[in-house]
Design a protein around this motif. Structure first.
Motif, mmCIF file in Angstrom:
data_model
loop_
_atom_site.group_PDB
_atom_site.id
_atom_site.type_symbol
_atom_site.label_atom_id
_atom_site.label_comp_id
_atom_site.label_asym_id
_atom_site.label_seq_id
_atom_site.Cartn_x
_atom_site.Cartn_y
_atom_site.Cartn_z
ATOM 1 N N HIS A 89 49.328 34.767 -9.851
ATOM 2 C CA HIS A 89 50.020 35.348 -8.702
ATOM 3 C C HIS A 89 50.209 36.856 -8.844
ATOM 4 C CE1 HIS A 89 51.034 31.125 -7.684
ATOM 5 N NE2 HIS A 89 51.148 31.598 -6.460
ATOM 6 N N LEU A 90 49.971 37.392 -10.040
ATOM 7 C CA LEU A 90 50.005 38.843 -10.220
ATOM 8 C C LEU A 90 48.706 39.502 -9.769
ATOM 9 C CD1 LEU A 90 51.657 38.978 -13.759
ATOM 10 C CD2 LEU A 90 52.779 39.149 -11.518
ATOM 11 N N MET A 91 47.695 38.687 -9.476
ATOM 12 C CA MET A 91 46.393 39.187 -9.053
ATOM 13 C C MET A 91 46.330 39.187 -7.525
ATOM 14 S SD MET A 91 43.565 40.379 -10.246
ATOM 15 C CE MET A 91 43.911 39.906 -11.950
ATOM 16 N N PRO A 92 46.180 40.337 -6.881
ATOM 17 C CA PRO A 92 46.196 40.360 -5.410
ATOM 18 C C PRO A 92 45.099 39.533 -4.768
ATOM 19 C CG PRO A 92 45.499 42.488 -6.315
ATOM 20 C CD PRO A 92 46.021 41.680 -7.454
ATOM 21 N N PHE A 93 43.951 39.378 -5.444
ATOM 22 C CA PHE A 93 42.858 38.621 -4.844
ATOM 23 C C PHE A 93 43.207 37.139 -4.683
ATOM 24 C CE2 PHE A 93 40.747 41.936 -7.568
ATOM 25 C CZ PHE A 93 40.617 42.850 -6.529
ATOM 26 N N ARG A 94 44.159 36.653 -5.475
ATOM 27 C CA ARG A 94 44.577 35.261 -5.366
ATOM 28 C C ARG A 94 45.071 34.957 -3.947
ATOM 29 N NH1 ARG A 94 47.584 31.025 -8.113
ATOM 30 N NH2 ARG A 94 48.094 29.580 -6.418
ATOM 31 N N TYR A 95 45.799 35.886 -3.348
ATOM 32 C CA TYR A 95 46.362 35.669 -2.015
ATOM 33 C C TYR A 95 45.268 35.666 -0.946
ATOM 34 C CZ TYR A 95 50.615 36.675 -4.585
ATOM 35 O OH TYR A 95 51.629 36.640 -5.506
ATOM 36 N N LEU A 96 44.235 36.467 -1.149
ATOM 37 C CA LEU A 96 43.121 36.472 -0.208
ATOM 38 C C LEU A 96 42.353 35.158 -0.275
ATOM 39 C CD1 LEU A 96 43.842 39.542 -0.486
ATOM 40 C CD2 LEU A 96 41.417 40.004 -0.143
#
Length: 249
Positions: free
Chosen positions: A198-205
């Motif tokens: 969840h610290l990785m922004p690409f996870r949300y995409l």
């Protein structure tokens, strides 16, 4: 003038891309190989999410296409620097923002085309997804391309050789791919890895595009994905423009 200058730069680099049809098709080769050789292994496996295995895998491959392709876009700036192209552009009155936007919009166009090819191949393999969801996926690929290409060009303006640029990009993209759940949902892993992702922004995409592919357009994942994508793009373009100005590009 900004729109005019951006159009000039965009047209120049788009024509270069269209003259290299081999590079256009080769860029989509790796996701296609994952689709052909990895996708069938996931058929009928419980992947812990909504929809079929194709609705889980294909969104990840789309964003993988943008992640790796856009991250290495800066190689062209290094080549242009060595050939004096950047120096010649510096003496023109063209906007520095246009010099960046023209390049990244070309990249977004190329990767959107490659994303269409990937989705068409996935449809043949068995993907079933609503058309609005597919279009949302293309929009996320375009935003990811613009943001990562901007940062890639900014980094390329700061390094001197491809030998410095390549390892740096590899060191950033590989953890990004592994921690964002591009290949498989991170919920399949241990709890600590899911939290770390969840610290990785690409996870949300990735989560947003997967929701779009099952027709869930009003989910929390979609909201977070849109906010992260827009915020990351604005930040990346700002950083890229500042580097172009200070570097005299």
């Amino acid at each position: 003038m900004l729109l005019h200058d951006t159009g000039l730069i965009y047209g120049r680099y788009l024509r270069q891309s269209l003259r290299s049809r081999f590079a256009l098709l080769f860029g989509v080769l790796m996701p296609l190989l994952y689709l052909l050789f990895f996708g069938p292994l996931l058929t009928d496996l419980p992947l812990g999410g909504q929809g079929s295995s194709w609705q889980v895998l294909v969104p990840g491959l789309l964003l993988q296409l943008g992640l790796f392709g856009a991250s290495f876009a800066g190689f062209s700036i290094i080549i242009e620097n060595s050939q004096g192209v950047v120096e010649r552009m510096r003496v023109t009155p063209v906007s520095r923002l246009a010099l960046l936007l023209g390049r990244v919009l070309r990249d977004a166009t190329v990767f959107a085309f490659q994303a269409v090819l990937l989705v068409l191949a996935a449809l043949v393999m068995g993907l079933r997804a609503p058309l609005p969801g597919v279009m949302i996926g293309f929009a996320f690929v375009a935003l990811l391309t613009v943001s990562l290409a901007s940062l890639s060009y900014a980094l390329a303006m700061k390094v001197r050789t491809p030998q410095e640029f390549g390892p740096t990009i590899n060191a950033l993209t590989m953890p990004s791919m592994l921690l964002s759940g591009l290949m498989l949902p991170m919920t399949l892993g241990p709890g600590w890895l899911d939290v770390l992702s969840h610290l990785m922004p690409f996870r949300y995409l990735v989560d947003a595009v997967r929701d779009a592919y099952v027709g869930s357009y009003a989910s929390a994942h979609m909201l977070y994905g849109v906010l992260v994508a827009l915020g990351f793009t604005a930040l990346a373009v700002t950083v890229g423009t500042r580097v172009f100005r200070t570097a005299g590009a």
